[in-house]
Enzyme design. Sequence first.
Site, short mmCIF file in Angstrom:
data_model
loop_
_atom_site.label_atom_id
_atom_site.label_comp_id
_atom_site.label_asym_id
_atom_site.label_seq_id
_atom_site.Cartn_x
_atom_site.Cartn_y
_atom_site.Cartn_z
N SER A 122 0.83 -1.21 0.00
CA SER A 122 0.00 0.00 0.00
C SER A 122 0.86 1.25 0.00
CB SER A 122 -0.86 0.05 1.26
OG SER A 122 -1.67 -1.08 1.36
N HIS A 143 -2.47 -3.53 -6.38
CA HIS A 143 -2.88 -3.19 -5.01
C HIS A 143 -4.34 -3.56 -4.78
CE1 HIS A 143 -3.84 0.01 -1.81
NE2 HIS A 143 -3.19 -0.98 -1.23
N GLU A 155 -5.88 -1.57 -7.80
CA GLU A 155 -5.12 -0.50 -8.43
C GLU A 155 -3.91 -1.13 -9.13
OE1 GLU A 155 -5.89 3.49 -5.77
OE2 GLU A 155 -4.52 2.01 -4.93
N ASN A 194 -6.63 5.39 -1.50
CA ASN A 194 -6.29 5.78 -0.13
C ASN A 194 -6.08 7.29 0.01
OD1 ASN A 194 -6.60 3.26 0.93
ND2 ASN A 194 -4.45 2.70 0.81
#
Length: 289
Positions: A122, A143, A155, A194
């Site tokens: 991440s 991801h 992602e 995020n």
Amino acid sequence: MAIEIKKVAVVGGGTMGRQIALNAAIGGVETYLTDSFPGVLDKVAAWSKEYLNGRVAKGKMDSAAAEAVSKRFHLVPKLKDAVADADLVIEAIVENLDAKKELFANIEKVCKDSTIIVSNSSTFPPSLMAVALKKPERMANLHYFNPALHMALVEVVVGPQSGKETIDALVAFAGKIGKTPLTVRKEIEGFVVNRILQAITNEAWFLVENGYATYQDIDAGAEKGLGHPMGPFRTLDLAGLDTILDIRTAKYKASGCKEELRPPKLLAELVGKGHCGRKSGQGFYKYDK
Ligand SMILES: NC(=O)c1ccc[n+]([C@@H]2O[C@H](COP(=O)([O-])OP(=O)(O)OC[C@H]3O[C@@H](n4cnc5c(N)ncnc54)[C@H](O)[C@@H]3O)[C@@H](O)[C@H]2O)c1
């Protein structure tokens, strides 16, 4: 035409790796999962059996399909046996850059020349990890989101060194396993999802800390006004308030203690009382344990 991913190896059978691997097997891909810690694979075997039985019991999968998934889901103790014949290797080990780099160098020694190697990290962008490889164009991040078996997005994070063939293959692979790919075309801290979550959460903290609204009302605003399934404070409870405090404290210190990055007082107070969120039975809200 993109390289077709028929065999996948997943390295690391923890929270994310086991779900990433089972998701690939459910998507019809031959999948090999390995972990360096003794005992993890036995736990994964029991977990995957329970998960598939549960799907059958709920009528979400028939027993023949569950049986076929089990046959495609291979648990192998040795890294070499997992990655030797894989078209794609997905790394999901601990969030430690040196450990990841060491692993990538070892994978490259035993995998095929054409194997694509990705990280589920991440935080570390692909270019930081690709320096460990002789063929850095084969690396990107793939991801996933927790719980990876159910979250519909991945992602695909493109590093400056990532080859077009690598990215095309990952986008096609995402479709094959039933995920929507979001291509992050240039590296940026936090990638895309995020960052959006962070922006919402920062604003929510600002409003609470300055007395503009209560956290309950802010959650109601996000849930009923924006249609989000969970408001920002409920989401923090799910993630674990202690973990969030650790991350924010590390960022604050790394910035040389910039005032605007100081962790929110209320967050420290809750964690100080042992209210760490859903996992402890109490965070912003109370939960049945
Ligand atoms: N947990 C999340 O919500 C989440 C979400 C998205 C991405 N990620 C990323 O996924 C990765 C894994 O996170 P996690 O929460 O699954 O961690 P975890 O601690 O649950 O699992 C890590 C696993 O890796 C194994 N391992 C450690 N070193 C190894 C090595 N050298 N070779 C093989 N196996 C090794 C451990 O035994 C453990 O089973 C991290 O990079 C993290 O940033 C986590």
